[in-house]
Design a protein around this motif. Structure first.
Motif, PDB file in Angstrom:
ATOM      1  N   ALA A   1       0.508  -1.239   0.575  1.00  0.00           N
ATOM      2  CA  ALA A   1       0.267   0.272  -0.194  1.00  0.00           C
ATOM      3  C   ALA A   1       0.733   1.621   0.156  1.00  0.00           C
ATOM      4  O   ALA A   1       0.626   2.166  -0.544  1.00  0.00           O
ATOM      5  CB  ALA A   1      -1.346  -0.163   1.164  1.00  0.00           C
ATOM      6  N   LYS A   2       2.031   0.761   0.572  1.00  0.00           N
ATOM      7  CA  LYS A   2       2.481   2.234   0.855  1.00  0.00           C
ATOM      8  C   LYS A   2       4.224   1.805   0.960  1.00  0.00           C
ATOM      9  O   LYS A   2       4.624   0.981   0.750  1.00  0.00           O
ATOM     10  CB  LYS A   2       2.909   2.994   1.909  1.00  0.00           C
ATOM     11  N   ILE A   3       5.268   2.708   0.377  1.00  0.00           N
ATOM     12  CA  ILE A   3       6.666   2.492  -0.144  1.00  0.00           C
ATOM     13  C   ILE A   3       7.286   3.739   0.279  1.00  0.00           C
ATOM     14  O   ILE A   3       6.382   4.931   0.251  1.00  0.00           O
ATOM     15  CB  ILE A   3       7.015   2.097  -1.409  1.00  0.00           C
ATOM     16  N   VAL A   4       8.711   4.103   1.273  1.00  0.00           N
ATOM     17  CA  VAL A   4       9.381   5.352   1.395  1.00  0.00           C
ATOM     18  C   VAL A   4      10.858   4.857  -0.156  1.00  0.00           C
ATOM     19  O   VAL A   4      11.423   4.341   0.384  1.00  0.00           O
ATOM     20  CB  VAL A   4      10.050   4.949   2.496  1.00  0.00           C
ATOM     21  N   VAL A   5      11.145   6.175  -0.023  1.00  0.00           N
ATOM     22  CA  VAL A   5      11.570   5.870  -1.234  1.00  0.00           C
ATOM     23  C   VAL A   5      12.984   7.317  -0.236  1.00  0.00           C
ATOM     24  O   VAL A   5      12.670   8.438  -0.841  1.00  0.00           O
ATOM     25  CB  VAL A   5      11.464   7.009  -3.167  1.00  0.00           C
ATOM     26  N   ARG A   6      13.821   6.355  -0.298  1.00  0.00           N
ATOM     27  CA  ARG A   6      15.054   7.484   0.908  1.00  0.00           C
ATOM     28  C   ARG A   6      15.662   7.907  -0.704  1.00  0.00           C
ATOM     29  O   ARG A   6      16.374   6.694  -1.627  1.00  0.00           O
ATOM     30  CB  ARG A   6      15.358   6.863   0.849  1.00  0.00           C
ATOM     31  N   GLY A   7      16.385   9.106  -0.652  1.00  0.00           N
ATOM     32  CA  GLY A   7      17.568  10.070  -1.927  1.00  0.00           C
ATOM     33  C   GLY A   7      17.036   9.820  -3.340  1.00  0.00           C
ATOM     34  O   GLY A   7      15.406  10.002  -3.666  1.00  0.00           O
ATOM     35  N   ASP A   8      17.801  10.291  -3.934  1.00  0.00           N
ATOM     36  CA  ASP A   8      17.393  10.209  -5.413  1.00  0.00           C
ATOM     37  C   ASP A   8      17.664   8.595  -5.545  1.00  0.00           C
ATOM     38  O   ASP A   8      18.535   8.530  -5.912  1.00  0.00           O
ATOM     39  CB  ASP A   8      18.184  11.577  -6.123  1.00  0.00           C
ATOM     40  N   LEU A   9      16.500   8.440  -7.333  1.00  0.00           N
ATOM     41  CA  LEU A   9      16.635   7.416  -7.803  1.00  0.00           C
ATOM     42  C   LEU A   9      17.940   7.226  -8.974  1.00  0.00           C
ATOM     43  O   LEU A   9      17.236   5.725  -9.153  1.00  0.00           O
ATOM     44  CB  LEU A   9      15.937   6.412  -8.155  1.00  0.00           C
ATOM     45  N   GLY A  10      18.281   8.137  -9.450  1.00  0.00           N
ATOM     46  CA  GLY A  10      19.000   8.134 -10.847  1.00  0.00           C
ATOM     47  C   GLY A  10      17.728   7.868 -11.562  1.00  0.00           C
ATOM     48  O   GLY A  10      16.872   8.747 -11.245  1.00  0.00           O
ATOM     49  N   PRO A  11      18.565   7.261 -11.987  1.00  0.00           N
ATOM     50  CA  PRO A  11      17.319   6.663 -13.571  1.00  0.00           C
ATOM     51  C   PRO A  11      16.129   6.456 -13.704  1.00  0.00           C
ATOM     52  O   PRO A  11      15.523   5.818 -14.290  1.00  0.00           O
ATOM     53  CB  PRO A  11      18.018   6.155 -14.407  1.00  0.00           C
ATOM     54  N   ALA A  12      16.177   5.693 -12.610  1.00  0.00           N
ATOM     55  CA  ALA A  12      14.841   4.935 -11.899  1.00  0.00           C
ATOM     56  C   ALA A  12      14.001   6.437 -11.160  1.00  0.00           C
ATOM     57  O   ALA A  12      12.914   6.040 -11.270  1.00  0.00           O
ATOM     58  CB  ALA A  12      15.199   3.890 -11.163  1.00  0.00           C
ATOM     59  N   GLU A  13      14.493   7.282 -11.668  1.00  0.00           N
ATOM     60  CA  GLU A  13      13.415   8.513 -10.955  1.00  0.00           C
ATOM     61  C   GLU A  13      12.070   8.740 -11.307  1.00  0.00           C
ATOM     62  O   GLU A  13      10.853   8.820 -10.776  1.00  0.00           O
ATOM     63  CB  GLU A  13      14.282   9.908 -10.376  1.00  0.00           C
ATOM     64  N   PRO A  14      11.838   7.926 -12.668  1.00  0.00           N
ATOM     65  CA  PRO A  14      10.433   8.219 -13.211  1.00  0.00           C
ATOM     66  C   PRO A  14       9.609   7.161 -12.555  1.00  0.00           C
ATOM     67  O   PRO A  14       8.382   7.098 -12.539  1.00  0.00           O
ATOM     68  CB  PRO A  14      10.613   7.839 -14.688  1.00  0.00           C
ATOM     69  N   LEU A  15      10.105   6.088 -11.871  1.00  0.00           N
ATOM     70  CA  LEU A  15       9.497   4.720 -10.485  1.00  0.00           C
ATOM     71  C   LEU A  15       8.490   5.628  -9.864  1.00  0.00           C
ATOM     72  O   LEU A  15       7.266   4.997  -9.766  1.00  0.00           O
ATOM     73  CB  LEU A  15      10.178   4.242 -10.452  1.00  0.00           C
ATOM     74  N   VAL A  16       8.571   6.868  -9.658  1.00  0.00           N
ATOM     75  CA  VAL A  16       7.966   7.302  -8.274  1.00  0.00           C
ATOM     76  C   VAL A  16       6.795   8.108  -8.738  1.00  0.00           C
ATOM     77  O   VAL A  16       5.532   7.613  -8.012  1.00  0.00           O
ATOM     78  CB  VAL A  16       8.631   8.237  -7.697  1.00  0.00           C
ATOM     79  N   ALA A  17       6.480   8.694 -10.014  1.00  0.00           N
ATOM     80  CA  ALA A  17       5.361   9.284 -10.033  1.00  0.00           C
ATOM     81  C   ALA A  17       4.678   7.788 -10.936  1.00  0.00           C
ATOM     82  O   ALA A  17       3.349   7.877 -10.866  1.00  0.00           O
ATOM     83  CB  ALA A  17       6.085  10.304 -11.896  1.00  0.00           C
ATOM     84  N   LEU A  18       4.402   7.003 -11.805  1.00  0.00           N
ATOM     85  CA  LEU A  18       4.262   6.157 -12.072  1.00  0.00           C
ATOM     86  C   LEU A  18       3.745   4.999 -10.715  1.00  0.00           C
ATOM     87  O   LEU A  18       2.417   4.660 -10.393  1.00  0.00           O
ATOM     88  CB  LEU A  18       5.166   5.460 -12.798  1.00  0.00           C
ATOM     89  N   PHE A  19       4.798   5.343  -9.502  1.00  0.00           N
ATOM     90  CA  PHE A  19       3.778   4.289  -8.449  1.00  0.00           C
ATOM     91  C   PHE A  19       2.794   5.234  -8.318  1.00  0.00           C
ATOM     92  O   PHE A  19       1.765   4.758  -7.328  1.00  0.00           O
ATOM     93  CB  PHE A  19       5.398   4.063  -6.875  1.00  0.00           C
ATOM     94  N   GLU A  20       2.630   6.617  -7.654  1.00  0.00           N
ATOM     95  CA  GLU A  20       1.209   7.617  -7.365  1.00  0.00           C
ATOM     96  C   GLU A  20       0.679   6.806  -7.928  1.00  0.00           C
ATOM     97  O   GLU A  20      -0.299   6.894  -7.779  1.00  0.00           O
ATOM     98  CB  GLU A  20       2.630   8.924  -7.351  1.00  0.00           C
ATOM     99  N   GLU A  21       0.915   7.685  -9.487  1.00  0.00           N
ATOM    100  CA  GLU A  21      -0.375   6.750 -10.172  1.00  0.00           C
ATOM    101  C   GLU A  21      -0.776   6.153  -9.953  1.00  0.00           C
ATOM    102  O   GLU A  21      -2.325   5.549 -10.877  1.00  0.00           O
ATOM    103  CB  GLU A  21       0.187   6.895 -11.923  1.00  0.00           C
TER     104      GLU A  21
END
Length: 533
Positions: free
Chosen positions: A335-355
């Motif tokens: 249901a939820k996750i924590v993203v610590r720091g910058d994921l670099g080239p995988a950073e676009p995943l954050v928006a995808l998770f939220e969507e």
């Protein structure tokens, strides 16, 4: 020995070639061989006929010669039939066809090529045969004639070594089939005059091709830089981390490549691909970066050469089922996750998770990773592996060209990882509509280590003056259909991250294979300096 994929018939004409027909007689670009000058092609096999077709359609008189009696005449008939098919398909005007046939002739003797402005050789890949041919040609043609070889594996410098005028000798490496594929590597040997290379470049450009310049080096650009695409896949397979179908799927569906390396080498021919790898390796004095695969050698020795033999990595008999890649069963998404720091080239995943409706909490910190609800961590492949973390639950995920468009995500973890942790990781990516493959615990995974090695070899080639960065990227996009050039990919991933991944691999495989090149390290340091400003 070029590794290319054909998707159209060999008698098709590209849009650029059609344009060349329409502008025939216009003289072409400055420095190009004039359209009213004869182009001779020596060798009338598939490649020779293809090159002849390109020059003919562009408006040149073309003369074909073959040392085997009658072969040149047969080639003229075959080319005429190709032009007829183009007319039938509406791809060539009947008038243009008549004019082209009128410009096409067979030569029974080598001295009939005396008036040629350009002679392109496409005979057997043997140094002695090519050297003798050009020695004989030099006695026949004028001093201003450009002599060119279509070799894909031999040294342009060595072929020209015995010539009286080696400065007028150049490599023109077309890719098969020549009428379709746009790339031509224009190779300058040690003695090639700059104006000769430019003339050759402008000539093939006027033919509707995309030329790239390169120095005479083993494999030129494409066959040199492409080696890691095959080699790293074979390494992952040899380590038992994944099967060919899963590796192919990872590089296609996650990495964005048109074909995976196992299916591509089956198409090329395992013997051909292995021979190119071995030739490059030996030419570089057995540099570990180009070491051939024992698994592929065994495949060749067994006669499993790919599609042409009916069996390679896959079976091609009628009714044979294609193996499916490993795909994890459905798992519930956290249901939820924590993203610590910058994921670099995988950073676009954050928006995808939220969507996808997953609650994402950001947390500052060094390094970038995803914290799962059960305490496990998801890390982007970095050259390390999960087995090194005995007290932590670490799952690695692979690099993707475009995480939004990727249809598959690859995970890697050690055997001792808790099933609950792996299930959370699988479910997280499945919530994005992705298929998930879980492979063995291998440093660098599949896409990440492949891309890192492609970047390293490409950067090294540029650093050594083999070609410009732009020409390397163009060659890899057009020559082997890469989704982006290696140096374009490096700009996206970051040179520092790429060098770090390779250093990690070098620490775990201390053979020299993964040691970052000096050119890559320079780019990494420059990136550091730029970021610190």
């Amino acid at each position: 020995m070029s590794a290319n994929v054909t998707v159209r018939g060999s008698d098709d004409v590209t849009a650029s070639e059609t344009a060349a027909v329409e502008t025939a007689g216009a003289g072409g670009a400055v420095g190009a061989v004039a359209r009213d000058r004869t182009v001779a092609v020596v060798g009338t096999g598939t490649m020779g006929q293809g090159i002849a077709q390109v020059a003919l359609v562009a408006g040149h008189p073309v003369r074909l010669y073959d040392s085997a009696p009658g072969r040149a005449g047969e080639a003229v008939a075959a080319l005429t039939a190709r032009l007829d098919r183009l007319v039938e398909k509406g791809r060539l005007d009947a008038g243009a066809r008549e004019a082209a046939v009128g410009r096409l002739h067979a030569a029974a003797e080598l001295d009939e090529l005396a008036d040629a402005a350009l002679v392109v050789e496409a005979v057997v890949e043997r140094l002695d045969v090519k050297q003798q041919l050009f020695a004989d040609l030099e006695k026949v043609v004028g001093d201003d004639t450009v002599l060119a070889t279509n070799t894909s594996s031999l040294s342009v410098t060595a072929i020209a070594g015995g010539l009286r005028r080696p400065g007028r000798f150049v490599g023109l490496h077309f890719f098969n089939p020549a009428p379709l594929l746009p790339l031509v590597e224009v190779v300058s040997g040690f003695a090639t005059d700059a104006d000769v290379a430019t003339r050759a470049y402008e000539t093939v450009k006027g033919w509707g091709k995309t030329p790239v310049r390169c120095a005479d080096t083993p494999g030129f650009i494409v066959n040199r830089v492409a080696r890691p695409f095959y080699a790293e896949a074979l390494r992952v397979f040899e380590e038992g981390a994944a099967d060919p179908a899963t590796i192919d799927a990872a590089l296609r569906e996650c990495g964005g490549f048109r074909m995976g390396p196992f299916e591509l080498t089956d198409l090329i021919g395992q013997d051909v691909n292995e021979a190119v790898t071995r030739s490059v390796w030996e030419s570089f004095h057995q540099d570990p970066k180009f070491t051939p695969s024992l698994a592929q050698r065994r495949l060749v020795e067994s006669g499993r050469l790919g599609r042409k033999s009916g069996h390679g990595w896959y079976t091609y008999a009628d009714g044979a089922e294609r193996p499916e890649p490993h795909t994890a069963p459905p798992a519930p998404a956290p249901a939820k996750i924590v993203v610590r720091g910058d994921l670099g080239p995988a950073e676009p995943l954050v928006a995808l998770f939220e969507e996808a409706g997953i609650e994402v909490r950001r947390k500052k910190g060094d390094g970038g990773f995803i914290k799962l609800p059960g305490g496990g961590e998801l890390n982007l492949a970095d050259g390390e592996s999960s087995y090194e973390y005995h007290e932590e639950e670490i799952v690695y995920f692979d690099l993707a060209l475009d995480y939004a468009r990727a249809s598959r995500i690859v995970l890697s973890t050690r055997e001792g990882t808790a099933p609950e942790t792996l299930a959370e990781a699988v479910g997280l990516f499945q919530a994005l509509g992705k298929q998930v493959s879980v492979i063995g615990d291998v440093p660098g995974m599949i896409v990440a280590r492949t891309v890192a090695m492609l970047v390293d070899v490409a950067a090294d080639a540029v650093g050594r003056g083999v070609a410009t960065a732009e020409d390397v990227d163009t060659a890899m996009r057009l020559g082997v259909n890469y989704p982006v050039g290696p140096l374009e990919w490096a700009a996206k991933v970051g040179y520092r991250r790429t060098a770090g991944l390779l250093r990690g691999l070098h620490e775990r495989y201390p053979t020299g294979r993964y040691a970052p090149s000096v050119a890559l390290m320079r780019r990494s340091y420059a990136e550091d300096a730029e970021d610190s400003r």
